[in-house]
Design an enzyme around this catalytic site. Structure first.
Site, PDB file in Angstrom:
ATOM      1  N   MET A   1       0.826  -1.213   0.000  1.00 50.35           N
ATOM      2  CA  MET A   1       0.000   0.000   0.000  1.00 50.35           C
ATOM      3  C   MET A   1       0.862   1.266   0.000  1.00 50.35           C
ATOM      4  SD  MET A   1      -3.238  -0.620  -0.181  1.00 50.35           S
ATOM      5  CE  MET A   1      -4.105   0.811   0.460  1.00 50.35           C
TER       6      MET A   1
ATOM      7  N   ARG B   1      11.195   0.559   7.676  1.00 50.93           N
ATOM      8  CA  ARG B   1      12.005  -0.047   8.750  1.00 50.93           C
ATOM      9  C   ARG B   1      13.144  -0.872   8.155  1.00 50.93           C
ATOM     10  NH1 ARG B   1       9.123  -4.287  12.709  1.00 50.93           N
ATOM     11  NH2 ARG B   1       8.794  -5.286  10.684  1.00 50.93           N
TER      12      ARG B   1
ATOM     13  N   ALA C   1      -1.520  -1.872  10.957  1.00 50.44           N
ATOM     14  CA  ALA C   1      -2.287  -1.158  11.981  1.00 50.44           C
ATOM     15  C   ALA C   1      -2.059  -1.787  13.358  1.00 50.44           C
ATOM     16  CB  ALA C   1      -3.760  -1.186  11.615  1.00 50.44           C
TER      17      ALA C   1
ATOM     18  N   ASN D   1      -5.326   0.912   8.372  1.00 55.74           N
ATOM     19  CA  ASN D   1      -6.701   0.609   8.804  1.00 55.74           C
ATOM     20  C   ASN D   1      -6.791   0.644  10.322  1.00 55.74           C
ATOM     21  OD1 ASN D   1      -8.347   0.339   6.598  1.00 55.74           O
ATOM     22  ND2 ASN D   1      -7.788  -1.800   6.244  1.00 55.74           N
TER      23      ASN D   1
ATOM     24  N   SER E   1      -9.352   3.419   0.731  1.00 56.14           N
ATOM     25  CA  SER E   1      -9.924   2.189   0.183  1.00 56.14           C
ATOM     26  C   SER E   1      -9.619   2.054  -1.296  1.00 56.14           C
ATOM     27  CB  SER E   1     -11.442   2.163   0.374  1.00 56.14           C
ATOM     28  OG  SER E   1     -11.953   0.988  -0.228  1.00 56.14           O
TER      29      SER E   1
ATOM     30  N   GLY F   1      -7.590  -1.008  -2.209  1.00 54.28           N
ATOM     31  CA  GLY F   1      -6.559  -2.029  -2.326  1.00 54.28           C
ATOM     32  C   GLY F   1      -5.331  -1.481  -3.013  1.00 54.28           C
TER      33      GLY F   1
ATOM     34  N   LYS G   1     -14.287   4.923   7.258  1.00 57.33           N
ATOM     35  CA  LYS G   1     -13.645   3.809   6.534  1.00 57.33           C
ATOM     36  C   LYS G   1     -14.102   2.467   7.125  1.00 57.33           C
ATOM     37  CE  LYS G   1     -10.845   1.392   3.923  1.00 57.33           C
ATOM     38  NZ  LYS G   1     -10.098   0.366   4.465  1.00 57.33           N
TER      39      LYS G   1
ATOM     40  N   HIS H   1     -17.506   1.819   5.873  1.00 57.38           N
ATOM     41  CA  HIS H   1     -17.358   1.447   4.459  1.00 57.38           C
ATOM     42  C   HIS H   1     -17.062  -0.051   4.357  1.00 57.38           C
ATOM     43  CE1 HIS H   1     -14.647   0.309   1.184  1.00 57.38           C
ATOM     44  NE2 HIS H   1     -15.269   1.196   0.432  1.00 57.38           N
ATOM     45  N   ASN H   2     -16.126  -0.519   5.172  1.00 62.32           N
ATOM     46  CA  ASN H   2     -15.769  -1.936   5.102  1.00 62.32           C
ATOM     47  C   ASN H   2     -16.916  -2.821   5.582  1.00 62.32           C
ATOM     48  OD1 ASN H   2     -13.340  -0.807   4.379  1.00 62.32           O
ATOM     49  ND2 ASN H   2     -12.118  -2.228   5.574  1.00 62.32           N
TER      50      ASN H   2
ATOM     51  N   GLU I   1     -19.163  -3.107   2.803  1.00 59.62           N
ATOM     52  CA  GLU I   1     -18.511  -4.003   1.830  1.00 59.62           C
ATOM     53  C   GLU I   1     -18.780  -5.477   2.204  1.00 59.62           C
ATOM     54  OE1 GLU I   1     -14.272  -3.045   1.201  1.00 59.62           O
ATOM     55  OE2 GLU I   1     -13.870  -5.165   1.516  1.00 59.62           O
ATOM     56  N   TYR I   2     -18.674  -5.793   3.488  1.00 58.41           N
ATOM     57  CA  TYR I   2     -18.989  -7.162   3.942  1.00 58.41           C
ATOM     58  C   TYR I   2     -20.428  -7.519   3.560  1.00 58.41           C
ATOM     59  CZ  TYR I   2     -14.995  -8.116   7.134  1.00 58.41           C
ATOM     60  OH  TYR I   2     -13.772  -8.380   7.687  1.00 58.41           O
TER      61      TYR I   2
HETATM   62  P1  NBP Z   1       1.208  -4.407   6.018  1.00 59.22           P
HETATM   63  O1  NBP Z   1      -0.043  -4.156   6.786  1.00 59.22           O
HETATM   64  O2  NBP Z   1       1.531  -5.795   5.624  1.00 59.22           O
HETATM   65  O3  NBP Z   1       2.448  -3.812   6.876  1.00 59.22           O
HETATM   66  C1  NBP Z   1       3.767  -3.952   6.434  1.00 59.22           C
HETATM   67  C2  NBP Z   1       4.550  -2.696   6.690  1.00 59.22           C
HETATM   68  O4  NBP Z   1       4.545  -2.377   8.100  1.00 59.22           O
HETATM   69  C3  NBP Z   1       6.012  -2.857   6.301  1.00 59.22           C
HETATM   70  O5  NBP Z   1       6.459  -1.650   5.763  1.00 59.22           O
HETATM   71  C4  NBP Z   1       6.679  -3.166   7.637  1.00 59.22           C
HETATM   72  O6  NBP Z   1       8.034  -2.877   7.671  1.00 59.22           O
HETATM   73  C5  NBP Z   1       5.916  -2.233   8.525  1.00 59.22           C
HETATM   74  N1  NBP Z   1       6.061  -2.491   9.951  1.00 59.22           N
HETATM   75  C6  NBP Z   1       5.601  -3.502  10.724  1.00 59.22           C
HETATM   76 BR1  NBP Z   1       4.695  -4.952  10.099  1.00 59.22          BR
HETATM   77  N2  NBP Z   1       5.917  -3.398  12.011  1.00 59.22           N
HETATM   78  C7  NBP Z   1       6.613  -2.256  12.092  1.00 59.22           C
HETATM   79  C8  NBP Z   1       7.227  -1.584  13.176  1.00 59.22           C
HETATM   80  N3  NBP Z   1       7.135  -2.037  14.435  1.00 59.22           N
HETATM   81  N4  NBP Z   1       7.893  -0.444  12.919  1.00 59.22           N
HETATM   82  C9  NBP Z   1       7.976   0.028  11.666  1.00 59.22           C
HETATM   83  N5  NBP Z   1       7.402  -0.549  10.590  1.00 59.22           N
HETATM   84  C10 NBP Z   1       6.728  -1.685  10.811  1.00 59.22           C
HETATM   85  O7  NBP Z   1       1.264  -3.470   4.720  1.00 59.22           O
HETATM   86  P2  NBP Z   1       0.133  -3.095   3.649  1.00 59.22           P
HETATM   87  O8  NBP Z   1      -0.680  -4.273   3.233  1.00 59.22           O
HETATM   88  O9  NBP Z   1       0.815  -2.286   2.629  1.00 59.22           O
HETATM   89  O10 NBP Z   1      -0.871  -2.154   4.466  1.00 59.22           O
HETATM   90  C11 NBP Z   1      -0.432  -0.957   5.091  1.00 59.22           C
HETATM   91  C12 NBP Z   1      -1.599  -0.370   5.863  1.00 59.22           C
HETATM   92  O11 NBP Z   1      -2.637  -0.043   4.940  1.00 59.22           O
HETATM   93  C13 NBP Z   1      -2.216  -1.326   6.875  1.00 59.22           C
HETATM   94  O12 NBP Z   1      -2.614  -0.621   8.010  1.00 59.22           O
HETATM   95  C14 NBP Z   1      -3.412  -1.877   6.158  1.00 59.22           C
HETATM   96  O13 NBP Z   1      -4.426  -2.308   7.045  1.00 59.22           O
HETATM   97  C15 NBP Z   1      -3.851  -0.677   5.348  1.00 59.22           C
HETATM   98  N6  NBP Z   1      -4.632  -0.979   4.150  1.00 59.22           N
HETATM   99  C16 NBP Z   1      -4.350  -2.034   3.386  1.00 59.22           C
HETATM  100  C17 NBP Z   1      -5.094  -2.301   2.240  1.00 59.22           C
HETATM  101  C18 NBP Z   1      -4.757  -3.454   1.363  1.00 59.22           C
HETATM  102  O14 NBP Z   1      -5.511  -3.688   0.397  1.00 59.22           O
HETATM  103  N7  NBP Z   1      -3.653  -4.156   1.604  1.00 59.22           N
HETATM  104  C19 NBP Z   1      -6.141  -1.452   1.886  1.00 59.22           C
HETATM  105  C20 NBP Z   1      -6.386  -0.349   2.672  1.00 59.22           C
HETATM  106  C21 NBP Z   1      -5.632  -0.120   3.801  1.00 59.22           C
HETATM  107  P3  NBP Z   1       9.112  -3.986   7.229  1.00 59.22           P
HETATM  108  O15 NBP Z   1       9.193  -3.906   5.746  1.00 59.22           O
HETATM  109  O16 NBP Z   1      10.362  -3.536   7.900  1.00 59.22           O
HETATM  110  O17 NBP Z   1       8.626  -5.310   7.725  1.00 59.22           O
END
Ligand code: NBP
Length: 479
Positions: free
Chosen positions: A15, A35, A78, A104, A130, A132, A185, A188-189, A192-193
């Protein structure tokens, strides 16, 4: 390090990476941090040509790369990771700077973080995003909360990277203060469900009652997508249903394990609705249906339970049945949006957010998972009457439901007769019937409560609270 970046993104998984690219493709200089530094370097290596990126490894360098007031966007997992990242960066920021959390987050966490950071002069902008990974790259629907002041600085940038509705307007608005964006948001989800559950029920009914194959149902969904159900979820449903598994040659939908997973925002929508006393029964049924599907052992143990003697529909009955299911799906969809918007309205009043429901429906018209032609109509309903007590009070929706209701009821009769579960359709109809009922059995409930617990009741013909002396002469006393 030159301070040239208009925005910085930390957290460069799918994301964050795509949002950073979206900002850069729109002409902004984007500071990057993660990180694990490798993600930062990978992004620049693969997509550096798309725009201006400033890759950093140390938090100090990341912050130093940002122009003031600083706009620092967090896109990490999150929960605790978000708090950890805030703690890492907040001491490096100055009053007037902004931390934008695009994850999220639960809105209560956002409220807490906003309060804490406000004391340090930092704007915390909890932002629902929202769409993806595709949406993040090409234009998501964006729901920012936080202060109005932060939106003045951040809004134009979000408007630029957001999805655009058919009329060209950006799918972003300042939803309201502190946690309002994440709250919206969340709902919204939840919607969506509900949408996905209702579509699932329509599919199951067409298959088990209507006798259609997945490929035939895909065609039915394609037809529906040209009408009032026109939406992203209906469109992708047709794609999934027409897909054939390469390994077995069977319909893809038949080789996927039928246990739906969830990440939590649907459950939060229901939990918060319970706290606020808002009946979101359609969304709740959708969450429960996913839970039920996951109880594999319980389902296996129950497989031998008796069902009804089913009789198949004739070919012409099956064709008529598909039209009926469309009516039931549409009417149930109106009810789930009614319930979702009700939750937003009550949340807005509870937390003093003053959320514009018409603006919310407008920003869901493109970019997000529930995008649909239908949302234009919801916006029109709220534009015509901003104080609309419920979507069902809108004349157009009320007339459509009135026209759909016979078919809606028939579909549920068929589902019940054939033993096909349709909890979303049923909950939606029960909500509709309960709202329009002249009298509800709540009067009896109050009588029972007064009988066993002296909880008192109000009367229809007089002001005040009353109690009947159930254990005595059954005379009534004023409470
Ligand atoms: P993820 O939710 O899988 O999170 C991975 C990221 O979080 C990586 O950059 C990771 O760093 C970092 N991270 C973690 Br895990 N723990 C950490 C810490 N203690 N300190 C610093 N960084 C940390 O990534 P995503 O799927 O891209 O989603 C990002 C956000 O967007 C989430 O909150 C998600 O709920 C939300 N979201 C996702 C979608 C979707 O479709 N995927 C849609 C809408 C919103 P690293 O690389 O060093 O491990």
């Amino acid at each position: 390090m030159s301070t040239t970046a208009q925005i910085g993104v930390t957290g460069l998984a799918v994301m964050g990476r795509n949002l950073a690219r979206n900002f850069a493709r729109n002409g902004y200089t984007v500071a990057l941090h993660n990180r694990t530094a490798q993600r930062t370097h990978d992004l620049v290596e693969q997509f550096g040509h798309e725009g201006d990126f400033v890759a950093t490894e140390k938090p100090e360098d990341f912050v130093a790369a940002l122009e003031r007031p600083r706009r620092l966007m967090i896109m990490v997992k999150a929960g605790e990771p978000t708090d950890a990242v805030i703690e890492e960066f907040a001491p490096l920021l100055e009053p007037g700077d902004m931390i934008i959390d695009g994850g999220n987050a639960h809105f209560a966490d956002t409220r807490r973080r906003e309060r804490t950071l406000r004391e340090r002069g930092i704007h915390f902008v909890g932002t629902g995003i929202s769409g993806g990974e595709e949406g993040a790259l090409h234009g998501p629907s964006i729901m920012p909360g936080g202060s109005a002041e932060s939106y003045t600085s951040l809004g134009p940038m979000l408007e630029k990277i957001s999805a655009k509705a058919k009329d060209g307007s950006p799918c972003v608005t300042h939803v309201g203060p502190d946690g309002a964006g994440h709250f919206v948001k969340m709902v919204h989800n939840g919607i969506e469900y509900a949408d996905m559950q209702l579509i699932g029920e329509a599919y199951q009914l067409l298959r088990e009652v209507g006798g259609c194959s997945p490929a035939q149902i895909a065609e039915i969904f394609r037809t529906w997508n040209t009408g009032r159900l026109d939406s992203y979820l209906i469109e992708i449903t047709a794609e999934v249903l027409s897909h054939v598994d390469a390994a077995t040659g069977r319909p893809f939908v038949d080789v996927v394990a039928d246990q739906a997973e969830q990440k939590g925002t649907g459950r939060w929508t229901v939990q918060i609705a319970l706290d606020l006393g808002v009946p979101v029964s359609g969304i709740a049924e959708a969450v429960f249906a996913r839970s039920l599907s996951g109880h594999a052992d319980l389902r296996r143990a129950s497989r031998g339970l008796a069902g009804p003697k089913a009789s198949a529909l004739t070919k012409s009955e099956a064709a008529a049945f598909a039209d009926r299911v469309e009516q039931a799906l549409y009417a149930s969809k109106i009810v789930s949006y009614t319930q979702g918007f009700h939750e937003i309205a009550v949340g807005s009043a509870e937390y003093g957010w003053d959320i514009d429901l018409g603006a919310v429906s407008a920003i869901w018209r493109a970019g997000c998972i529930i995008r649909a032609a239908f949302l234009d109509r919801i916006r029109a309903a709220y534009d015509a009457r901003p104080d609309l007590p419920s979507l069902l009070s809108d004349d157009t929706f009320a007339q459509e439901i009135a026209a759909a209701q016979d078919d809606w009821r028939e579909v549920l009769v068929a589902a019940t007769r054939q033993g096909v579960p349709a909890p979303g359709f049923a909950a939606a109809l029960a909500y509709y019937d309960a709202l329009r009922a002249e009298r509800l059995p709540a009067a009896l409930t109050q009588g029972q409560r007064d009988f066993f617990g002296a909880h008192t009741y109000r009367r229809v013909d007089r002001e005040g609270s009353f109690h009947t002396l159930w254990g005595g002469d059954r005379s009534e006393v004023t409470a």
